[in-house]
Design a protein around this motif. Sequence first.
Motif, PDB file in Angstrom:
ATOM      1  N   ALA A  96       0.867  -1.177   0.000  1.00 46.63           N
ATOM      2  CA  ALA A  96       0.000   0.000   0.000  1.00 46.63           C
ATOM      3  C   ALA A  96       0.903   1.226   0.000  1.00 46.63           C
ATOM      4  CB  ALA A  96      -0.900   0.001   1.230  1.00 46.63           C
ATOM      5  N   VAL A  97       0.578   2.193  -0.837  1.00 51.77           N
ATOM      6  CA  VAL A  97       1.408   3.389  -0.972  1.00 51.77           C
ATOM      7  C   VAL A  97       0.582   4.616  -0.577  1.00 51.77           C
ATOM      8  CG1 VAL A  97       2.776   4.816  -2.527  1.00 51.77           C
ATOM      9  CG2 VAL A  97       2.733   2.327  -2.832  1.00 51.77           C
ATOM     10  N   VAL A  98       1.137   5.423   0.304  1.00 53.52           N
ATOM     11  CA  VAL A  98       0.532   6.690   0.693  1.00 53.52           C
ATOM     12  C   VAL A  98       1.484   7.800   0.271  1.00 53.52           C
ATOM     13  CG1 VAL A  98      -0.249   8.151   2.593  1.00 53.52           C
ATOM     14  CG2 VAL A  98      -0.689   5.689   2.658  1.00 53.52           C
ATOM     15  N   GLU A  99       0.976   8.756  -0.499  1.00 49.15           N
ATOM     16  CA  GLU A  99       1.797   9.883  -0.940  1.00 49.15           C
ATOM     17  C   GLU A  99       1.236  11.174  -0.355  1.00 49.15           C
ATOM     18  OE1 GLU A  99       1.821   9.783  -5.171  1.00 49.15           O
ATOM     19  OE2 GLU A  99       3.151   8.043  -5.303  1.00 49.15           O
ATOM     20  N   ILE A 100       2.119  11.970   0.229  1.00 49.54           N
ATOM     21  CA  ILE A 100       1.747  13.265   0.800  1.00 49.54           C
ATOM     22  C   ILE A 100       2.599  14.317   0.111  1.00 49.54           C
ATOM     23  CG2 ILE A 100       1.599  14.660   2.892  1.00 49.54           C
ATOM     24  CD1 ILE A 100       1.369  12.068   4.490  1.00 49.54           C
ATOM     25  N   GLY A 101       1.960  15.169  -0.689  1.00 52.53           N
ATOM     26  CA  GLY A 101       2.692  16.144  -1.480  1.00 52.53           C
ATOM     27  C   GLY A 101       2.310  17.567  -1.141  1.00 52.53           C
ATOM     28  N   ASP A 102       3.228  18.485  -1.387  1.00 55.31           N
ATOM     29  CA  ASP A 102       2.956  19.900  -1.174  1.00 55.31           C
ATOM     30  C   ASP A 102       3.542  20.710  -2.320  1.00 55.31           C
ATOM     31  OD1 ASP A 102       5.684  21.195  -0.421  1.00 55.31           O
ATOM     32  OD2 ASP A 102       5.598  19.483   0.939  1.00 55.31           O
ATOM     33  N   THR A 103       3.121  21.945  -2.424  1.00 59.40           N
ATOM     34  CA  THR A 103       3.588  22.838  -3.489  1.00 59.40           C
ATOM     35  C   THR A 103       4.543  23.886  -2.938  1.00 59.40           C
ATOM     36  OG1 THR A 103       1.594  24.189  -3.177  1.00 59.40           O
ATOM     37  CG2 THR A 103       1.530  22.491  -4.888  1.00 59.40           C
ATOM     38  N   GLY A 104       5.286  23.510  -1.929  1.00 54.41           N
ATOM     39  CA  GLY A 104       6.262  24.428  -1.344  1.00 54.41           C
ATOM     40  C   GLY A 104       7.490  24.594  -2.215  1.00 54.41           C
ATOM     41  N   PRO A 105       8.520  25.270  -1.710  1.00 48.61           N
ATOM     42  CA  PRO A 105       9.711  25.559  -2.522  1.00 48.61           C
ATOM     43  C   PRO A 105      10.588  24.352  -2.811  1.00 48.61           C
ATOM     44  CG  PRO A 105      10.019  26.293  -0.258  1.00 48.61           C
ATOM     45  CD  PRO A 105       8.591  25.864  -0.372  1.00 48.61           C
ATOM     46  N   GLY A 106      10.324  23.221  -2.168  1.00 52.02           N
ATOM     47  CA  GLY A 106      11.138  22.028  -2.395  1.00 52.02           C
ATOM     48  C   GLY A 106      12.279  21.917  -1.391  1.00 52.02           C
ATOM     49  N   ILE A 107      12.927  20.761  -1.391  1.00 55.12           N
ATOM     50  CA  ILE A 107      14.036  20.493  -0.470  1.00 55.12           C
ATOM     51  C   ILE A 107      15.345  20.571  -1.246  1.00 55.12           C
ATOM     52  CG2 ILE A 107      15.029  18.836   1.164  1.00 55.12           C
ATOM     53  CD1 ILE A 107      12.252  17.557   1.366  1.00 55.12           C
ATOM     54  N   PRO A 108      16.260  21.447  -0.871  1.00 56.30           N
ATOM     55  CA  PRO A 108      17.548  21.543  -1.585  1.00 56.30           C
ATOM     56  C   PRO A 108      18.281  20.212  -1.570  1.00 56.30           C
ATOM     57  CG  PRO A 108      17.243  23.415  -0.102  1.00 56.30           C
ATOM     58  CD  PRO A 108      16.146  22.441   0.206  1.00 56.30           C
ATOM     59  N   ALA A 109      19.026  19.936  -2.654  1.00 55.06           N
ATOM     60  CA  ALA A 109      19.720  18.659  -2.796  1.00 55.06           C
ATOM     61  C   ALA A 109      20.678  18.395  -1.650  1.00 55.06           C
ATOM     62  CB  ALA A 109      20.459  18.628  -4.136  1.00 55.06           C
ATOM     63  N   GLU A 110      21.348  19.435  -1.161  1.00 56.18           N
ATOM     64  CA  GLU A 110      22.327  19.229  -0.092  1.00 56.18           C
ATOM     65  C   GLU A 110      21.669  18.915   1.247  1.00 56.18           C
ATOM     66  OE1 GLU A 110      21.572  23.708  -0.486  1.00 56.18           O
ATOM     67  OE2 GLU A 110      21.876  21.960  -1.802  1.00 56.18           O
ATOM     68  N   ILE A 111      20.379  19.211   1.382  1.00 59.60           N
ATOM     69  CA  ILE A 111      19.642  18.924   2.611  1.00 59.60           C
ATOM     70  C   ILE A 111      18.882  17.616   2.507  1.00 59.60           C
ATOM     71  CG2 ILE A 111      17.729  19.726   4.068  1.00 59.60           C
ATOM     72  CD1 ILE A 111      18.588  22.550   3.532  1.00 59.60           C
ATOM     73  N   LYS A 112      18.434  17.275   1.309  1.00 57.20           N
ATOM     74  CA  LYS A 112      17.567  16.117   1.093  1.00 57.20           C
ATOM     75  C   LYS A 112      18.149  14.841   1.689  1.00 57.20           C
ATOM     76  CE  LYS A 112      15.456  13.432  -2.627  1.00 57.20           C
ATOM     77  NZ  LYS A 112      15.303  13.304  -4.091  1.00 57.20           N
TER      78      LYS A 112
END
Length: 487
Positions: A405-421
């Motif tokens: 079972a897959v649950v996806e939670i998405g937002d339209t924010g600025p995103g997560i920088p690659a160095e933080i992800k």
Amino acid sequence: MSAEAVPESQRISIDELRTLFLFESLTDEQLGWLAREGTVEAYDDVVFTEGDEAVCCYILLTGGLRMCKLSHGEEVEINRSTQRGVYAGAVTAFLGADERKSYNATMRVLEPSTFFVITAETMATMMNQWFPMAVHLIDGFVQGMRRTNETMGERERLLALGSLSAGLTHELNNPAAAAVRASATLRQRVAGMRSKLGMLADGTLDATKLHEIVELQEAAVERLAKTVGKEVSPLELSDAEDILADWLDEHDVRASWDVAPVLAAAGLDVPWMENVLTAVGPDYLEGAVRWLMYTVDTESLMNEIDDSVTRISTLVGAAKQYSQIDRAPFQVVDLRELLKSTLVMMSGKLQGIEVVKDFDPELPAIPAYAAELNQVWTNIIDNAVGAMNGSGTLTLRTRRDGHYAVVEIGDTGPGIPAEIKRRIFEPFFTTKPIGEGTGLGLDISWRIVVKKHHGDLRVDSDPGKTVFKIVLPLDPQQEIEAQANLI
């Protein structure tokens, strides 16, 4: 096995041990002891398996190794090396039994390779006898981190609970206050109806007209029921009120400005009022009109009370579903219901946020720790709302992917920088100002999903779109067995 019983091919010399960076500073006596206690072992596939009891420490002599962890039923490579002297296995055995229960990854070789192997007991003896101060320092650090993690984790949960409780209290207060106001007004309207009933039934109105008024009353209630939920523009309603007020003025009904809005909201127009006039005559028109107004008003107030009480019941039900009160910790749950209850609990934080729910109606219920999964949704949604800073779209989606079972939670924010992800699931890592975040929300979520439910938690992020994907097995026991038989 004694040193004399070890075949020559499995022995290692002091000089060779000294070439390994782990042992380069040891004395000849210490190296001699290690040479007697350890053996050289050759492997061409699996060295040890994730989850097995951690009984040995392995130091690479020749060849190469790769470390793998199970994720979503598949092995994911997390590291590989051909550097001579790299080590893995029961390397923390000196910290005590709690720290060497099992291997936390699977180690395979890249090619036929050899290792210098010592047992967990040997590692513990060596560290405690040769480096007692270092052991105390490391043990203190580990225990301190564990206590800090537990304390901050509890605080994180309490803060989340406090925030949700405040939001729930606010949400409960609105319908409760509305019900109180409606019941007070209803009392006044009922008193007015009693007064008008006495005027209408004082003996001057014949039984036929009373019967007609009762029929009009029921018709008014029926028309009101049809208008509930019907969209009427403010301009249309205002025009209807003006037309009805003019008609009432023409027929000498006092305070038409007070009566017309109530009747117009129920859909009672001028043709309908002409029927009332015909039924009771001009002498009793005002009494009949006010009787109908009280009827419509009391019905509307009862609808408002019903809506308010239903809203309170829904909130209490959502709170019970969220906290899983009176329910077994591990149970078969509907993920959609858990998500809905979490949204209700967090409604106070979702002001200004558009919420999109795309739930697969065919998704089966799964065995899970429901209250802990609610904590996962809460942590991720809270981060999403914070990232959108009060405006944007929050998307919750469920679907089935094979045995998961897959649950996806998405937002339209600025995103997560690659160095933080790559660091967001690390304990105590946070981008929030000091005092506003503990950095444990996603760490706790990862441990609940991966460790406790044998699932997977990952994130995909680009500017304007960040999606956390929670993958849970439909049959956890089957997943555990599959992981055990994978190697």
